[in-house]
Each structure stands twice: as structure tokens, then as C-alpha cells.
Write a protein that holds these residues in place. Sequence first.
Motif, mmCIF file in Angstrom:
data_model
loop_
_atom_site.group_PDB
_atom_site.id
_atom_site.type_symbol
_atom_site.label_atom_id
_atom_site.label_comp_id
_atom_site.label_asym_id
_atom_site.label_seq_id
_atom_site.Cartn_x
_atom_site.Cartn_y
_atom_site.Cartn_z
ATOM 1 N N GLU A 90 0.851 -1.189 0.000
ATOM 2 C CA GLU A 90 0.000 0.000 0.000
ATOM 3 C C GLU A 90 0.887 1.240 0.000
ATOM 4 O O GLU A 90 1.715 1.399 0.890
ATOM 5 C CB GLU A 90 -0.899 0.004 1.237
ATOM 6 N N ASP A 91 0.701 2.117 -0.980
ATOM 7 C CA ASP A 91 1.601 3.262 -1.100
ATOM 8 C C ASP A 91 1.317 4.366 -0.092
ATOM 9 O O ASP A 91 2.017 5.381 -0.067
ATOM 10 C CB ASP A 91 1.574 3.822 -2.533
ATOM 11 N N TYR A 92 0.328 4.172 0.765
ATOM 12 C CA TYR A 92 -0.042 5.186 1.748
ATOM 13 C C TYR A 92 0.328 4.777 3.177
ATOM 14 O O TYR A 92 -0.019 5.474 4.128
ATOM 15 C CB TYR A 92 -1.546 5.476 1.668
ATOM 16 N N ARG A 93 1.037 3.665 3.326
ATOM 17 C CA ARG A 93 1.441 3.230 4.662
ATOM 18 C C ARG A 93 2.833 3.752 5.006
ATOM 19 O O ARG A 93 3.683 3.919 4.118
ATOM 20 C CB ARG A 93 1.443 1.699 4.738
ATOM 21 N N PRO A 94 3.107 3.994 6.283
ATOM 22 C CA PRO A 94 4.410 4.564 6.665
ATOM 23 C C PRO A 94 5.594 3.643 6.388
ATOM 24 O O PRO A 94 6.725 4.126 6.294
ATOM 25 C CB PRO A 94 4.251 4.831 8.169
ATOM 26 N N ASP A 95 5.368 2.339 6.239
ATOM 27 C CA ASP A 95 6.479 1.422 5.979
ATOM 28 C C ASP A 95 6.596 1.055 4.498
ATOM 29 O O ASP A 95 7.272 0.086 4.142
ATOM 30 C CB ASP A 95 6.326 0.146 6.815
ATOM 31 N N ARG A 96 5.985 1.832 3.626
ATOM 32 C CA ARG A 96 5.939 1.481 2.193
ATOM 33 C C ARG A 96 7.332 1.367 1.571
ATOM 34 O O ARG A 96 7.553 0.550 0.670
ATOM 35 C CB ARG A 96 5.116 2.512 1.425
ATOM 36 N N LYS A 97 8.304 2.159 2.042
ATOM 37 C CA LYS A 97 9.635 2.140 1.445
ATOM 38 C C LYS A 97 10.453 0.922 1.871
ATOM 39 O O LYS A 97 11.512 0.665 1.297
ATOM 40 C CB LYS A 97 10.378 3.424 1.794
ATOM 41 N N ALA A 98 9.972 0.174 2.841
ATOM 42 C CA ALA A 98 10.700 -1.018 3.295
ATOM 43 C C ALA A 98 10.496 -2.210 2.365
ATOM 44 O O ALA A 98 11.232 -3.198 2.469
ATOM 45 C CB ALA A 98 10.253 -1.385 4.715
ATOM 46 N N PHE A 99 9.526 -2.126 1.453
ATOM 47 C CA PHE A 99 9.231 -3.228 0.543
ATOM 48 C C PHE A 99 10.056 -3.079 -0.732
ATOM 49 O O PHE A 99 9.890 -2.100 -1.472
ATOM 50 C CB PHE A 99 7.745 -3.248 0.187
ATOM 51 N N PRO A 100 10.948 -4.028 -1.038
ATOM 52 C CA PRO A 100 11.734 -3.934 -2.284
ATOM 53 C C PRO A 100 10.832 -4.110 -3.503
ATOM 54 O O PRO A 100 9.784 -4.769 -3.442
ATOM 55 C CB PRO A 100 12.738 -5.078 -2.157
ATOM 56 N N ARG A 101 11.257 -3.533 -4.610
ATOM 57 C CA ARG A 101 10.470 -3.592 -5.839
ATOM 58 C C ARG A 101 10.261 -5.038 -6.310
ATOM 59 O O ARG A 101 9.276 -5.341 -6.982
ATOM 60 C CB ARG A 101 11.153 -2.780 -6.935
ATOM 61 N N SER A 102 11.175 -5.927 -5.949
ATOM 62 C CA SER A 102 11.083 -7.312 -6.423
ATOM 63 C C SER A 102 9.850 -8.038 -5.911
ATOM 64 O O SER A 102 9.458 -9.064 -6.484
ATOM 65 C CB SER A 102 12.337 -8.079 -6.009
ATOM 66 N N VAL A 103 9.237 -7.559 -4.828
ATOM 67 C CA VAL A 103 8.059 -8.247 -4.286
ATOM 68 C C VAL A 103 6.757 -7.605 -4.731
ATOM 69 O O VAL A 103 5.680 -8.083 -4.385
ATOM 70 C CB VAL A 103 8.093 -8.311 -2.740
ATOM 71 N N LEU A 104 6.839 -6.506 -5.507
ATOM 72 C CA LEU A 104 5.626 -5.784 -5.906
ATOM 73 C C LEU A 104 5.117 -6.303 -7.234
ATOM 74 O O LEU A 104 5.838 -6.332 -8.232
ATOM 75 C CB LEU A 104 5.907 -4.281 -6.002
ATOM 76 N N GLY A 105 3.855 -6.697 -7.261
ATOM 77 C CA GLY A 105 3.237 -7.238 -8.457
ATOM 78 C C GLY A 105 2.276 -6.267 -9.100
ATOM 79 O O GLY A 105 2.443 -5.044 -9.031
ATOM 80 N N GLY A 106 1.236 -6.811 -9.706
ATOM 81 C CA GLY A 106 0.253 -5.994 -10.396
ATOM 82 C C GLY A 106 -0.730 -5.341 -9.433
ATOM 83 O O GLY A 106 -0.795 -5.693 -8.248
ATOM 84 N N PRO A 107 -1.510 -4.366 -9.936
ATOM 85 C CA PRO A 107 -2.515 -3.712 -9.097
ATOM 86 C C PRO A 107 -3.616 -4.690 -8.709
ATOM 87 O O PRO A 107 -3.926 -5.621 -9.459
ATOM 88 C CB PRO A 107 -3.041 -2.581 -9.986
ATOM 89 N N ASN A 108 -4.202 -4.459 -7.542
ATOM 90 C CA ASN A 108 -5.238 -5.378 -7.069
ATOM 91 C C ASN A 108 -6.648 -4.793 -7.138
ATOM 92 O O ASN A 108 -7.588 -5.374 -6.597
ATOM 93 C CB ASN A 108 -4.937 -5.825 -5.630
ATOM 94 N N GLY A 109 -6.777 -3.630 -7.773
ATOM 95 C CA GLY A 109 -8.093 -3.021 -7.901
ATOM 96 C C GLY A 109 -8.373 -1.921 -6.902
ATOM 97 O O GLY A 109 -9.335 -1.163 -7.058
ATOM 98 N N TRP A 110 -7.547 -1.800 -5.876
ATOM 99 C CA TRP A 110 -7.672 -0.724 -4.900
ATOM 100 C C TRP A 110 -6.596 0.321 -5.179
ATOM 101 O O TRP A 110 -5.449 -0.026 -5.437
ATOM 102 C CB TRP A 110 -7.527 -1.258 -3.479
#
Length: 262
Positions: A90-110
Motif C-alpha cells: 500500500e503506497d499510503y502506509r508509513p512502511d511502504r519504502k521497506a518493501f523492495p520492488r522485487s516483491v511488488l506485483g500488479g494492481p489489485n483493484g484498490w
Amino acid sequence: MRRPAAVFTAVLLLLATLAACSDEPDRAPRALWQPRPGLTWQWQLDGKVDPSVDVPVYDIDGFENGAADVARLHRDGRKVICYINVGAWEDYRPDRKAFPRSVLGGPNGWHGERWLDIRQVAVLRPLMERRFDMCRDKGFDAVEPDLVEGYANDTGFPLTANDQLRYNRMIAEIAHERGLAVGLKNDLAQIPQLLDHFDFAVNEECAQYDECALLEPFVASGKAVFHVEYAEPTGRFCPQARQLRLSSMLKKPELGTWRKPC
């Protein structure tokens, strides 16, 4: 025979050890909450919690609410569930930068959300542990991990049912290690494999899709099923919900304060 001096030394060492142990914090695990079938509840994920609804269980956003909000509900005799998204970034959470790009997939509709590659447990586990630490430290009694059926969706990753089972069991383990009860959110197809790992269920729209009977194993095991419908009128789903002993209500999709319970 041991000499008196040796005995005296041994006694001193024992006393020092006991004193050191008494200074350590109490690390005994707290008793795990087990919500029983039929409990009424409030599910509010839209903003800060409104504590005015007279029900014994609240399910609220873990990031948007603080320890004082949880303590207020506890003073009123409520148990409190911590909503946390474990299946999408979720791009609006305070820990969003802790997630590496390698684990991010497609949009989920939200808006602002992308599926996570749940196969990368070595990356995701510490991130989820920190989130569940937050829930524990704020005083929550349980967690509602959301989006735990990515394998049945178009995530951008070739996820399998076994990938999901491994990840969901890991999520339950992380919660239990922190003394938190944990609910299985939807994922009806995997209830037989996951029932023993989860303490309750949270379900959306089982009546609309004629799936509520699939939740019976939870009730049969003495575990609550917290259930909502968004489109079905209460007159259509409440009779079956009462028969199955589900904790059911009608909510609007934005999950504000409004509710119409069975």
C-alpha cells in the motif's frame, strides 16, 4: 565433603542468579483470545474508530488507530482486532519504502495497492513481523490479515495454492508468537488445510455467492465467523446466518461506522 567456604560461595552465586532473574521483565505469554461463535462486532476501517457502537468486538485499522484508541475500547470491555494488509503493498502506509520492488506485483483493484510476491517469505516475514509487533505494542487482542488468497487472483506472479498455504501458515505463526489471535480472511477453498492454524474467520459476501456453509468448520470448532454482506438485504441472509451461528451484518463497502446487524 564440600568445605564450608565452597558452600558459602555457592550460596552467593545462587542468590545472585535469583536476583538477576527477578530484574528481568515478565516474558510469560499472554493467554490467546478465542472468540466464540455468535459474538456481535463492529468493522470500521475508514479512519479513526468511533467507539459508540455497543458490541463486544471491534475490528479496526492497525495503522490509523493508536494505543489510546485500543485502550479506550478495552476500558469499555471490548476486544479489538488489528486490520493489517499482508497480501498487497500500500503506497499510503508509513512502511511502504521497506518493501523492495522485487516483491511488488500488479494492481489489485484498490487505489495505491499492488499484490505481493508471497513466495518471497524471507523478504516478507520480517516486514510482517514488524507490522504485527505494532499491533501487539498497541495492545490489540488479534489481527485480521487481509488479502490472503492471492493465488486465486491475477497478481503478476505464478502463485500456487501451496504458496498460499505456506504463507498463510507463516502469518498465523507470526501472530501467535506475539500472543495475538488471528483470523482467516475469506480463502474459503483452503479452510480444511488452515482451520487448525487460525482462531476465527472473517468473511465478505458468502451469502451473495452461496458459500456460507463452507464456513461451518470454524463454528463446529468453537471459532467465531465474523461476516458481512454489502449488497444482499438482511432479510435474505440473516436467517441462514443465525442458523449457522455466524456473526453477520450488512455494511457499506467503505466500512465506515454504519452497520445493520442480523
